[in-house]
Write a protein that holds these residues in place. Structure first.
Motif, short mmCIF file in Angstrom:
data_model
loop_
_atom_site.label_atom_id
_atom_site.label_comp_id
_atom_site.label_asym_id
_atom_site.label_seq_id
_atom_site.Cartn_x
_atom_site.Cartn_y
_atom_site.Cartn_z
N ASN A 132 19.05 85.56 -33.67
CA ASN A 132 20.17 84.68 -34.03
C ASN A 132 19.68 83.58 -34.97
N ARG A 133 18.90 83.99 -35.96
CA ARG A 133 18.16 83.03 -36.79
C ARG A 133 19.05 82.01 -37.46
N ASN A 134 20.16 82.43 -38.05
CA ASN A 134 21.00 81.51 -38.82
C ASN A 134 21.61 80.43 -37.93
N ILE A 135 22.22 80.85 -36.83
CA ILE A 135 22.89 79.89 -35.94
C ILE A 135 21.87 79.03 -35.20
N THR A 136 20.89 79.68 -34.60
CA THR A 136 19.89 78.96 -33.81
C THR A 136 19.06 78.01 -34.68
N GLY A 137 18.68 78.47 -35.87
CA GLY A 137 17.89 77.63 -36.76
C GLY A 137 18.62 76.36 -37.16
N HIS A 138 19.91 76.49 -37.49
CA HIS A 138 20.71 75.33 -37.88
C HIS A 138 20.85 74.36 -36.71
N TYR A 139 21.12 74.90 -35.53
CA TYR A 139 21.30 74.07 -34.33
C TYR A 139 20.02 73.30 -34.01
N ASN A 140 18.88 73.99 -34.00
CA ASN A 140 17.62 73.33 -33.66
C ASN A 140 17.19 72.33 -34.72
N ALA A 141 17.55 72.57 -35.98
CA ALA A 141 17.23 71.60 -37.04
C ALA A 141 17.98 70.29 -36.80
N ILE A 142 19.25 70.38 -36.40
CA ILE A 142 20.03 69.18 -36.09
C ILE A 142 19.47 68.48 -34.86
N LEU A 143 19.11 69.27 -33.84
CA LEU A 143 18.52 68.70 -32.62
C LEU A 143 17.23 67.94 -32.95
N GLU A 144 16.41 68.49 -33.83
CA GLU A 144 15.15 67.83 -34.19
C GLU A 144 15.39 66.51 -34.92
N VAL A 145 16.40 66.46 -35.80
CA VAL A 145 16.73 65.21 -36.49
C VAL A 145 17.13 64.14 -35.48
N LEU A 146 17.98 64.53 -34.51
CA LEU A 146 18.43 63.57 -33.50
C LEU A 146 17.28 63.09 -32.62
N ILE A 147 16.37 64.01 -32.28
CA ILE A 147 15.19 63.62 -31.49
C ILE A 147 14.32 62.66 -32.29
N ASP A 148 14.13 62.95 -33.60
CA ASP A 148 13.34 62.06 -34.45
C ASP A 148 13.97 60.66 -34.51
N CYS A 149 15.31 60.61 -34.59
CA CYS A 149 16.01 59.32 -34.61
C CYS A 149 15.81 58.59 -33.29
N TRP A 150 15.92 59.32 -32.21
CA TRP A 150 15.78 58.75 -30.86
C TRP A 150 14.38 58.17 -30.66
N VAL A 151 13.35 58.95 -31.03
CA VAL A 151 11.97 58.53 -30.82
C VAL A 151 11.61 57.35 -31.72
N SER A 152 12.07 57.37 -32.97
CA SER A 152 11.70 56.32 -33.93
C SER A 152 12.66 55.14 -33.94
N GLY A 153 13.74 55.22 -33.15
CA GLY A 153 14.69 54.12 -33.08
C GLY A 153 15.47 53.90 -34.35
N ARG A 154 15.94 55.00 -34.95
CA ARG A 154 16.71 54.90 -36.20
C ARG A 154 18.12 55.46 -36.03
N ILE A 155 19.04 54.88 -36.76
CA ILE A 155 20.43 55.32 -36.74
C ILE A 155 20.55 56.72 -37.34
N ALA A 156 21.43 57.54 -36.76
CA ALA A 156 21.69 58.88 -37.30
C ALA A 156 23.10 58.92 -37.90
N ARG A 157 23.19 59.47 -39.11
CA ARG A 157 24.50 59.73 -39.70
C ARG A 157 24.81 61.21 -39.52
N ILE A 158 25.90 61.50 -38.86
CA ILE A 158 26.21 62.90 -38.53
C ILE A 158 27.63 63.27 -38.96
#
Length: 320
Positions: A132-158
């Motif tokens: 399920n590369r296309n769907i799963t890859g897109h989902y996990n990419a968004i999850l990683e951005v949100l985790i990066d924002c959470w860990v670094s204390g930065r606002i996310a624009r979604i």
């Protein structure tokens, strides 16, 4: 990031001592085969690897890591927990597979059967991701951005597929599973909507794009437990004892849009006022103070004064 890819390659080689082909490495890592040579060259600067019969292998006894050893009971409990996570999660996560491989390597000497089970589960997760590369890859990419924002204390624009929240900015407070009973276990992000006091929870599957902004935020130390309310909002307002020097009472009109209790005013000899009240500790409060210009000066608390000063200095740097 390239460093993460190299670490992923090392894990694959450690979990396949018999060797693994470049094409298979590329498939598992989700990259083009032509990039694998660069990863192999980078990794070879740190550990001994070689190629034999078209198989990339680690050299024997080239393990300079100090394993974190779990007990057999801890190992089995972790493996069973990972099984449940992999079977109930809405989307397969490559980081779960990577983490399983790390622990499986450490289990090999004292819990070989559990180690093999963990490696087998990691393989199944990888296969699900590939199917399920296309769907799963897109989902996990968004999850990683949100985790990066959470860990670094930065606002996310979604951007989302929700009609009244097509594009929002959020300060992520928490990322985790939401219990919807049997079946679907969506991963959600909970946080404060920027420039409001609203705390919302969004299903990450509803997010179509995510980007980290330069603006920072802090999670309140005394954040209250989230209590479920209507429309997926939560009560988690952080209040501070605010003391200000104001020139005229009308300056308090600037604070009508934020949460605060009844202001207590003390007349000053020069005609101004000392105002004390409990107010929400948020960027919105700072913006209302800035909006008031020289009519309002914060006296206490000191840590809030420092945060406000830092914000003003960053604004000045931007315009200089």
């Amino acid at each position: 990031m390239k460093g993460e890819r190299i670490a992923q390659l090392e894990l694959l080689l450690r979990s396949h001592p018999e060797g693994i082909r470049r094409a298979e490495i590329a498939r598992r890592m989700g990259v083009h085969r032509s990039t694998i040579s660069r990863y192999v060259d980078s990794l070879s600067k740190h550990i001994g690897i070689y190629e034999e019969n078209n198989l990339i292998k680690l050299r024997e006894n080239d393990d300079d890591s100090s394993p974190m050893e779990l007990s057999v009971y801890e190992s089995l409990a972790f493996n069973m927990g990972a099984e449940v996570l992999a079977s109930t999660a809405e989307f397969a996560n490559p980081h779960l597979a990577s983490g399983l491989r790390k622990l499986a390597m450490n289990m090999r000497s004292y819990a070989p059967k559990i180690s093999e089970n963990a490696l087998s589960l990691a393989e199944r997760i990888d296969q699900t991701i590939q199917n399920n590369r296309n769907i799963t890859g897109h989902y996990n990419a968004i999850l990683e951005v949100l985790i990066d924002c959470w860990v670094s204390g930065r606002i996310a624009r979604i951007s989302t597929s929700i009609e009244d929240k097509e594009e929002i900015e959020i300060a992520p407070y928490f990322i985790g599973y939401k219990d919807e009973g049997e079946g679907r276990k969506p991963i959600t992000v909970t946080g404060r909507l920027r420039h409001t006091k609203d705390i919302i929870t969004l299903d990450i599957a509803s997010i179509t794009e995510a980007r980290m902004l330069d603006e920072t935020y802090t999670i309140p130390d005394n954040l209250k437990p989230f209590s479920h309310a209507e429309h997926e909002k939560y009560d988690a307002i952080d209040m501070i004892p605010l003391k200000m020097r104001i020139r005229e009472k009308s300056a308090l009109n600037s604070f009508s849009s934020i949460v605060h209790d009844k202001p207590v005013l003390e007349k000053c000899p020069d005609g101004g006022w000392i105002c004390t009240m409990r107010a929400e500790n948020s960027i919105e409060l700072m913006l209302r103070i800035i909006q008031s210009g020289t009519s309002v000066r914060v006296i206490e608390p000191e840590n809030f004064r420092k945060k406000l000063t830092a914000l003003l200095e960053s604004i000045l740097r931007m315009y200089r």
